[in-house]
Design an enzyme around this catalytic site. Sequence first.
Site, short mmCIF file in Angstrom:
data_model
loop_
_atom_site.label_atom_id
_atom_site.label_comp_id
_atom_site.label_asym_id
_atom_site.label_seq_id
_atom_site.Cartn_x
_atom_site.Cartn_y
_atom_site.Cartn_z
N TYR A 114 2.43 -33.60 31.13
CA TYR A 114 3.13 -32.31 31.22
C TYR A 114 2.40 -31.23 30.39
O TYR A 114 1.96 -31.50 29.26
CB TYR A 114 4.57 -32.47 30.72
CG TYR A 114 5.32 -31.17 30.64
CD1 TYR A 114 5.69 -30.49 31.80
CD2 TYR A 114 5.64 -30.59 29.42
CE1 TYR A 114 6.35 -29.29 31.74
CE2 TYR A 114 6.31 -29.40 29.35
CZ TYR A 114 6.66 -28.74 30.52
OH TYR A 114 7.31 -27.54 30.45
N LYS A 122 15.84 -30.24 33.36
CA LYS A 122 15.53 -30.51 34.77
C LYS A 122 16.73 -31.17 35.44
O LYS A 122 17.75 -30.54 35.62
CB LYS A 122 14.26 -31.33 34.86
CG LYS A 122 13.11 -30.80 33.95
CD LYS A 122 12.64 -29.40 34.34
CE LYS A 122 11.76 -28.73 33.28
NZ LYS A 122 10.64 -29.51 32.79
C1 LIG Z 1 9.89 -29.50 31.62
C2 LIG Z 1 9.28 -30.74 31.11
C3 LIG Z 1 9.17 -30.99 29.74
C4 LIG Z 1 9.57 -29.97 28.69
O1 LIG Z 1 10.90 -29.68 28.73
P1 LIG Z 1 11.54 -28.28 28.18
O2 LIG Z 1 12.98 -28.50 28.32
O3 LIG Z 1 10.99 -27.21 29.08
O4 LIG Z 1 11.05 -28.11 26.80
C5 LIG Z 1 8.64 -32.19 29.33
N1 LIG Z 1 8.22 -33.12 30.23
C6 LIG Z 1 8.30 -32.92 31.55
C7 LIG Z 1 7.84 -33.98 32.48
C8 LIG Z 1 8.84 -31.73 32.04
O5 LIG Z 1 8.91 -31.54 33.37
#
Ligand SMILES: *Cc1c(COP(=O)(O)O)cnc(C)c1O
Length: 379
Positions: free
Chosen positions: A98, A194
């Site tokens: 990521y 997410k």
């Molecule tokens: C979005 C995401 C993150 C980070 O998350 P935030 O809530 O934006 O800090 C970490 N790992 C993956 C795979 C992501 O899609």
Amino acid sequence: MHIQTVAVQALRENEQEHGAVVPPVHLASTFELDPATSDGTFSYQRGGNPTRAQLEQVLSAIEGGGRAFAFATGMAATSAAFSLLGAGDEVILSASVYGGTYRLVTEYFPHQGLGHRFVDDLGELDDDSFTESTRMVFIETPANPTLRVTDLRRIVELAHAHGALVVVDNTFMTPVLQRPLDLGADLVVQSATKYLAGHSDLLAGVATTRDDALADRIGLAQKAYGAVLSPFDSYRLIQDVKTLPLRLERQQASAVEIAEHLRGHDAIAAVLTPGSHSAEEAAIQASQATGPGAVLSFELDPAVDRVRFLEALQIPAFAVSLGGVESLICHPASMTHEAMTPEAREVAGISDELLRLSVGIEDVRDLIADLDQALAAAR
Ligand SMILES: *Cc1c(COP(=O)(O)O)cnc(C)c1O
């Protein structure tokens, strides 16, 4: 009980005031203590508060046990995982990790005396990949946006043989589809922004472990760094998680149908889904997850104009992020993976023609019709 029941009923045994069927939001920053002991269940909100505690109970329950910690963002949870490392230690990560994790590791580790090593294909990790200082393997499977699959059991066995911890960023799968702790991983982190929150309106992160010593250190990082989840957001996440299995089931079913449709479309050069890379990866995915999830990537045929295609789409918004009820589409080379060099992107299999689609809960017939009309418009 099955996960959809757990997601809804996890707090059932907690007695709520007035018999309320949802927990209250406790906003207090500080709590009255017993003068005799200067103690209490809660004392100051950063260290813990009743609403966040109930959320953490839910997050632990859907993970199948262990202690869960709620953070202000996914990156705060990932930072807590890296707080387990000390100067001189090294972590192995996949080259297509990521973007935020890539930024953290490349920008901060050098100043902190922490080593990092990116490997192009975690599937090729072997005993020779580990050095004396390797203390952690940090994995995302399926990888983003290539959806390459890594054998979690194999990495756990290798890493543990070399005294290294295994941390899995399980954002794409969620505990609904994949339970890395059951497969031997030491710690799971997730961006709850997410799928867990699922409505593109809340940032949150979670770290879960079944190891008490690790849990104590993650709890310390939560309190010491202070990137805790607020009571309001904790409450909202409790509510959002109730529909997580339901949403993901629908999103996944639609994603499978869309992938099948695109595979038969002459304007599409390639469709990437977990297991599509090889029969071996398909078998691994089937052995460690109960489904492919709801993110897929595809490459347009060179005859299709990418920008015109994206402009012609009526339903998926052109935006980063994933996991929400609304479909989103993004261009990893210029967005999520822009920080990588073009050479690194090529090695990771992220071409300039690759698009990543996060399938929402809209009716799949409308999504397919929309993709078809946009492809036709862009030729
Ligand atoms: C979005 C995401 C993150 C980070 O998350 P935030 O809530 O934006 O800090 C970490 N790992 C993956 C795979 C992501 O899609």
